[in-house]
Design a protein around this motif. Sequence first.
Motif, PDB file in Angstrom:
ATOM      1  N   HIS A 186      95.830  64.264  51.484  1.00 44.42           N
ATOM      2  CA  HIS A 186      96.511  64.542  50.311  1.00 44.42           C
ATOM      3  C   HIS A 186      95.638  65.184  49.060  1.00 44.42           C
ATOM      4  O   HIS A 186      95.888  65.812  48.261  1.00 44.42           O
ATOM      5  CB  HIS A 186      97.815  63.683  50.234  1.00 44.42           C
ATOM      6  CG  HIS A 186      98.471  63.879  48.910  1.00 44.42           C
ATOM      7  ND1 HIS A 186      99.709  64.727  48.998  1.00 44.42           N
ATOM      8  CD2 HIS A 186      98.687  63.663  47.708  1.00 44.42           C
ATOM      9  CE1 HIS A 186     100.399  64.886  48.099  1.00 44.42           C
ATOM     10  NE2 HIS A 186      99.641  64.048  47.151  1.00 44.42           N
ATOM     11  N   THR A 222     107.055  62.483  54.272  1.00 45.73           N
ATOM     12  CA  THR A 222     107.519  61.711  52.884  1.00 45.73           C
ATOM     13  C   THR A 222     106.782  60.974  52.057  1.00 45.73           C
ATOM     14  O   THR A 222     106.778  60.834  50.888  1.00 45.73           O
ATOM     15  CB  THR A 222     108.714  60.925  53.307  1.00 45.73           C
ATOM     16  OG1 THR A 222     108.102  59.938  54.311  1.00 45.73           O
ATOM     17  CG2 THR A 222     109.927  61.554  53.969  1.00 45.73           C
ATOM     18  N   LYS A 223     105.608  60.879  52.902  1.00 44.72           N
ATOM     19  CA  LYS A 223     104.475  60.029  52.154  1.00 44.72           C
ATOM     20  C   LYS A 223     102.903  60.866  52.035  1.00 44.72           C
ATOM     21  O   LYS A 223     102.971  61.306  53.264  1.00 44.72           O
ATOM     22  CB  LYS A 223     104.152  58.505  52.722  1.00 44.72           C
ATOM     23  CG  LYS A 223     105.250  57.541  52.246  1.00 44.72           C
ATOM     24  CD  LYS A 223     104.729  56.299  52.612  1.00 44.72           C
ATOM     25  CE  LYS A 223     105.710  55.349  53.499  1.00 44.72           C
ATOM     26  NZ  LYS A 223     105.085  54.366  54.100  1.00 44.72           N
TER      27      LYS A 223
END
Length: 92
Positions: free
Chosen positions: A63, A78-79
């Motif tokens: 990320h 979702t994370k």
Amino acid sequence: MGFTDKWLICADCGRQFLWDAGEQAWYHARQLENQPRHCKSCRERRRDERLHSLRHYSKVSCHRCGSPTYVPFVPLGTKPIYCRTCYSNAHA
Ligand SMILES: [Zn+2]
Ligand SMILES: [Zn+2]
């Protein structure tokens, strides 16, 4: 149909192993034409390796830095997922 115990050579470790009459009957019943190529312990090891490689790893992009990383689950999105470096930096 008579089967007699047979010694075969393992293709992996080169050791002799016994292909006994019972197993030959088993092969015959399943119409398997090839003799087993591996001794029992090599067969078990290969099975373990296969199971191990089947354990699901998903490739995701970190990320933070975008470098590819592997996680032992299917990401749901979702994370955010971080690579090991970013993860330890974030938790330092
Ligand atoms: Zn072997
Ligand atoms: Zn990263």
